[in-house]
Design an enzyme around this catalytic site. Structure first.
Site, PDB file in Angstrom:
ATOM      1  N   ASP A 157       0.573  -0.831  -0.122  1.00 43.22           N
ATOM      2  CA  ASP A 157       0.405   0.219   0.452  1.00 43.22           C
ATOM      3  C   ASP A 157       1.071   1.338   0.322  1.00 43.22           C
ATOM      4  O   ASP A 157       1.581   1.159   1.006  1.00 43.22           O
ATOM      5  CB  ASP A 157      -1.127   0.108   0.957  1.00 43.22           C
ATOM      6  N   LYS A 220      -6.849   3.345  -3.461  1.00 47.56           N
ATOM      7  CA  LYS A 220      -6.944   3.502  -1.895  1.00 47.56           C
ATOM      8  C   LYS A 220      -7.144   4.608  -1.880  1.00 47.56           C
ATOM      9  O   LYS A 220      -6.751   5.693  -2.304  1.00 47.56           O
ATOM     10  CB  LYS A 220      -6.291   2.618  -1.487  1.00 47.56           C
ATOM     11  N   LYS A 256      -9.992   0.069  -2.853  1.00 42.87           N
ATOM     12  CA  LYS A 256     -10.165  -0.020  -1.278  1.00 42.87           C
ATOM     13  C   LYS A 256     -10.512   1.570  -0.399  1.00 42.87           C
ATOM     14  O   LYS A 256      -9.821   2.194  -0.390  1.00 42.87           O
ATOM     15  CB  LYS A 256      -8.373  -0.463  -0.951  1.00 42.87           C
TER      16      LYS A 256
END
Length: 320
Positions: A157, A220, A256
């Site tokens: 991430d 995300k 996400k």
């Protein structure tokens, strides 16, 4: 280290990343976002009622989509092992409870999580690139990423350089994502925009397209470390982006939302957004995740209530 070549963009859109000018022209040519319309649609979808059987399915689906997360300076190996054990058996009294999708930790805790989760389907995700601010040199970000992958991370991430993005240096942001994509090797890459710092919905749409053009496996919303994190509106906008990207390129990208999603009711609203916007192809933890920690406990309590007719209360589930 040199950046990866521009040809990493999908063939159908490769020409838009050959210069800063072309990328800017493309991004500013995307349809403008109607904030009132976006927020109204998100609110309307959030009022959909869910029947009992569908709710049971939705609760289990949401559990299976969680990246169970601990990203604190006080994280210890013991805390990470306990979190990994909870990911494997969220409700020790009911082994029919799904596992979570992943456990997300800092790079120095990846090996501990990997050891605990060895031989299971639960992935190890790691934040990298000087999370959460991302304010360091590219070679440091790449070293951070490689260290996490070498320790066993299945997913990375990363955070984008919001300062570069807001200054209009889109190609720099694109090339940095490309470089991290290369450094991630076999690990899936989630690109964090920190939507609360991007100021406008138009910027969130542009950031989404930069991430997808650069090879993100997921886009995300947030780090969970700022005041405004995932919202139904910004997630809806990103779902529209991945839907449109697949229509143009044939490439599917996950989404996400992270930060601020704490209740089962909220999680189900997000699942409705997924189904009604991107479509059922995204209703799988390979394509949709929740970045959360406290959400899991509420999902477990609601699941227990459906099964027993009684509300167990927060003391029944483990405290993260």
């Amino acid at each position: 280290m040199p950046t990866a070549p521009h040809s990493a963009a999908p063939p159908a859109l490769a020409d838009v990343t050959t210069s800063d000018q072309r990328l800017r022209r493309f991004l500013h040519g995307l349809p403008g976002v109607d904030p009132v319309g976006l927020e109204a649609r998100a609110a309307t979808l959030g009022t959909r009622s869910i029947k009992t059987t569908a709710k049971a399915y939705a609760l289990d689906l949401a559990i299976s989509m969680i990246d169970l997360t601990t990203l604190e300076g006080a994280d210890t190996p013991g805390k990470v092992r306990a979190l990994a054990a909870k990911a494997l058996h969220p409700d020790p009294t009911d082994r029919s409870t799904p596992t979570t999708a992943a456990v997300c930790v800092y790079p120095d805790m990846v090996a501990t999580a990997k050891e605990t989760l060895a031989g299971t389907a639960v992935k190890v995700a790691s934040v990298a690139t000087a999370f959460p601010a991302g304010r360091t040199a590219l070679d440091v970000k790449l070293a951070d990423t490689r260290d996490a992958v070498a320790a066993g991370a299945d997913e990375i991430d990363m955070v984008i350089d919001r300062g570069a993005f807001l200054a209009g240096h889109y190609l720099k942001v694109y090339e940095e994502i490309l470089a991290v994509r290369e450094a991630s090797g076999p690990a899936r890459l989630k690109v964090i925009f920190e939507t609360g710092e991007l100021s406008t919905y138009d910027n969130i749409r542009r950031a989404s397209w930069i991430g997808m053009l650069a090879g993100a496996d997921f886009i995300k919303t947030s780090t969970g470390k700022v005041a405004v994190n995932a919202t139904p509106a910004n997630t809806l906008l990103m779902l529209e982006a991945v839907r449109d990207f697949r229509e143009q390129t044939g490439i599917q990208v996950g989404v996400k939302p992270a930060g601020g999603i704490r209740t089962s009711k909220d999680a189900i609203k997000f699942l409705v957004l997924v189904n009604e916007t991107a479509g059922p192809d995204w209703l799988d933890n390979h394509w949709f995740r929740f970045g959360a920690s406290s959400l899991l406990n509420d999902l477990l309590m609601q699941r227990q209530k459906l099964a027993t007719g009684r509300y167990s209360g927060p003391d029944y589930v483990t405290v993260d």
